[in-house]
Design a protein around this motif. Sequence first.
Motif, PDB file in Angstrom:
ATOM      1  N   LYS A   2      -6.064  21.253 -18.300  1.00  0.00           N
ATOM      2  CA  LYS A   2      -5.391  22.264 -17.474  1.00  0.00           C
ATOM      3  C   LYS A   2      -6.179  23.556 -17.594  1.00  0.00           C
ATOM      4  O   LYS A   2      -6.513  23.977 -18.702  1.00  0.00           O
ATOM      5  CB  LYS A   2      -3.961  22.457 -17.963  1.00  0.00           C
ATOM      6  CG  LYS A   2      -3.123  23.335 -17.103  1.00  0.00           C
ATOM      7  CD  LYS A   2      -2.700  22.636 -15.842  1.00  0.00           C
ATOM      8  CE  LYS A   2      -1.692  23.462 -15.089  1.00  0.00           C
ATOM      9  NZ  LYS A   2      -1.351  22.880 -13.828  1.00  0.00           N
ATOM     10  N   GLN A   3      -6.530  24.166 -16.473  1.00  0.00           N
ATOM     11  CA  GLN A   3      -7.286  25.407 -16.475  1.00  0.00           C
ATOM     12  C   GLN A   3      -6.542  26.480 -15.702  1.00  0.00           C
ATOM     13  O   GLN A   3      -5.861  26.185 -14.723  1.00  0.00           O
ATOM     14  CB  GLN A   3      -8.650  25.200 -15.814  1.00  0.00           C
ATOM     15  CG  GLN A   3      -9.535  24.221 -16.504  1.00  0.00           C
ATOM     16  CD  GLN A   3     -10.861  24.077 -15.775  1.00  0.00           C
ATOM     17  OE1 GLN A   3     -11.239  24.910 -14.960  1.00  0.00           O
ATOM     18  NE2 GLN A   3     -11.576  23.012 -16.076  1.00  0.00           N
ATOM     19  N   TYR A   4      -6.682  27.698 -16.153  1.00  0.00           N
ATOM     20  CA  TYR A   4      -6.157  28.857 -15.443  1.00  0.00           C
ATOM     21  C   TYR A   4      -7.336  29.784 -15.221  1.00  0.00           C
ATOM     22  O   TYR A   4      -7.805  30.445 -16.140  1.00  0.00           O
ATOM     23  CB  TYR A   4      -5.057  29.546 -16.252  1.00  0.00           C
ATOM     24  CG  TYR A   4      -3.853  28.651 -16.445  1.00  0.00           C
ATOM     25  CD1 TYR A   4      -2.872  28.593 -15.465  1.00  0.00           C
ATOM     26  CD2 TYR A   4      -3.720  27.855 -17.563  1.00  0.00           C
ATOM     27  CE1 TYR A   4      -1.776  27.767 -15.615  1.00  0.00           C
ATOM     28  CE2 TYR A   4      -2.633  27.022 -17.719  1.00  0.00           C
ATOM     29  CZ  TYR A   4      -1.663  26.989 -16.745  1.00  0.00           C
ATOM     30  OH  TYR A   4      -0.578  26.161 -16.880  1.00  0.00           O
ATOM     31  N   ASN A   5      -7.857  29.811 -14.013  1.00  0.00           N
ATOM     32  CA  ASN A   5      -9.048  30.588 -13.691  1.00  0.00           C
ATOM     33  C   ASN A   5      -8.696  31.780 -12.822  1.00  0.00           C
ATOM     34  O   ASN A   5      -7.690  31.788 -12.123  1.00  0.00           O
ATOM     35  CB  ASN A   5     -10.065  29.705 -12.954  1.00  0.00           C
ATOM     36  CG  ASN A   5     -10.540  28.565 -13.822  1.00  0.00           C
ATOM     37  OD1 ASN A   5     -10.897  28.764 -14.971  1.00  0.00           O
ATOM     38  ND2 ASN A   5     -10.538  27.368 -13.280  1.00  0.00           N
ATOM     39  N   GLY A   6      -9.570  32.778 -12.850  1.00  0.00           N
ATOM     40  CA  GLY A   6      -9.407  33.937 -11.979  1.00  0.00           C
ATOM     41  C   GLY A   6      -8.310  34.900 -12.392  1.00  0.00           C
ATOM     42  O   GLY A   6      -7.861  35.699 -11.587  1.00  0.00           O
ATOM     43  N   ILE A  38     -11.231  31.285 -24.314  1.00  0.00           N
ATOM     44  CA  ILE A  38     -11.226  32.375 -23.337  1.00  0.00           C
ATOM     45  C   ILE A  38     -12.647  32.841 -23.079  1.00  0.00           C
ATOM     46  O   ILE A  38     -13.544  32.628 -23.886  1.00  0.00           O
ATOM     47  CB  ILE A  38     -10.378  33.566 -23.817  1.00  0.00           C
ATOM     48  CG1 ILE A  38     -10.973  34.150 -25.093  1.00  0.00           C
ATOM     49  CG2 ILE A  38      -8.939  33.178 -24.022  1.00  0.00           C
ATOM     50  CD1 ILE A  38     -10.488  35.530 -25.379  1.00  0.00           C
ATOM     51  N   GLN A  39     -12.823  33.462 -21.937  1.00  0.00           N
ATOM     52  CA  GLN A  39     -14.057  34.158 -21.618  1.00  0.00           C
ATOM     53  C   GLN A  39     -13.657  35.533 -21.139  1.00  0.00           C
ATOM     54  O   GLN A  39     -12.753  35.664 -20.297  1.00  0.00           O
ATOM     55  CB  GLN A  39     -14.833  33.439 -20.527  1.00  0.00           C
ATOM     56  CG  GLN A  39     -16.097  34.170 -20.131  1.00  0.00           C
ATOM     57  CD  GLN A  39     -16.843  33.444 -19.011  1.00  0.00           C
ATOM     58  OE1 GLN A  39     -16.435  32.393 -18.553  1.00  0.00           O
ATOM     59  NE2 GLN A  39     -17.936  34.021 -18.582  1.00  0.00           N
ATOM     60  N   ARG A  41     -15.090  39.362 -19.743  1.00  0.00           N
ATOM     61  CA  ARG A  41     -16.189  40.179 -19.227  1.00  0.00           C
ATOM     62  C   ARG A  41     -15.729  41.623 -19.135  1.00  0.00           C
ATOM     63  O   ARG A  41     -14.631  41.896 -18.661  1.00  0.00           O
ATOM     64  CB  ARG A  41     -16.614  39.702 -17.842  1.00  0.00           C
ATOM     65  CG  ARG A  41     -17.254  38.373 -17.846  1.00  0.00           C
ATOM     66  CD  ARG A  41     -17.753  38.031 -16.469  1.00  0.00           C
ATOM     67  NE  ARG A  41     -18.197  36.649 -16.465  1.00  0.00           N
ATOM     68  CZ  ARG A  41     -18.379  35.931 -15.397  1.00  0.00           C
ATOM     69  NH1 ARG A  41     -18.158  36.458 -14.213  1.00  0.00           N
ATOM     70  NH2 ARG A  41     -18.794  34.694 -15.475  1.00  0.00           N
TER      71      ARG A  41
END
Length: 59
Positions: A2-6, A38-39, A41
């Motif tokens: 499961k991914q949560y992007n953006g 996590i990433q 920026r």
Amino acid sequence: MKQYNGLAYTGNHSGAIDAQNVWAAAGAEVAWGVGISIQVRFTNDADIHFTTAGADFTI
């Protein structure tokens, strides 16, 4: 997986559960464990603080 992007959340959400610090993983099956990564920026000099991460499971 499961991914949560953006996601682009800002502010302090450590005081209580709110819509920006809880995600339901509906339809996800957990067999051997959970990994959280996590990433981050930064566009300017900034500090980042992590309060906690975890999961609650209904069996």
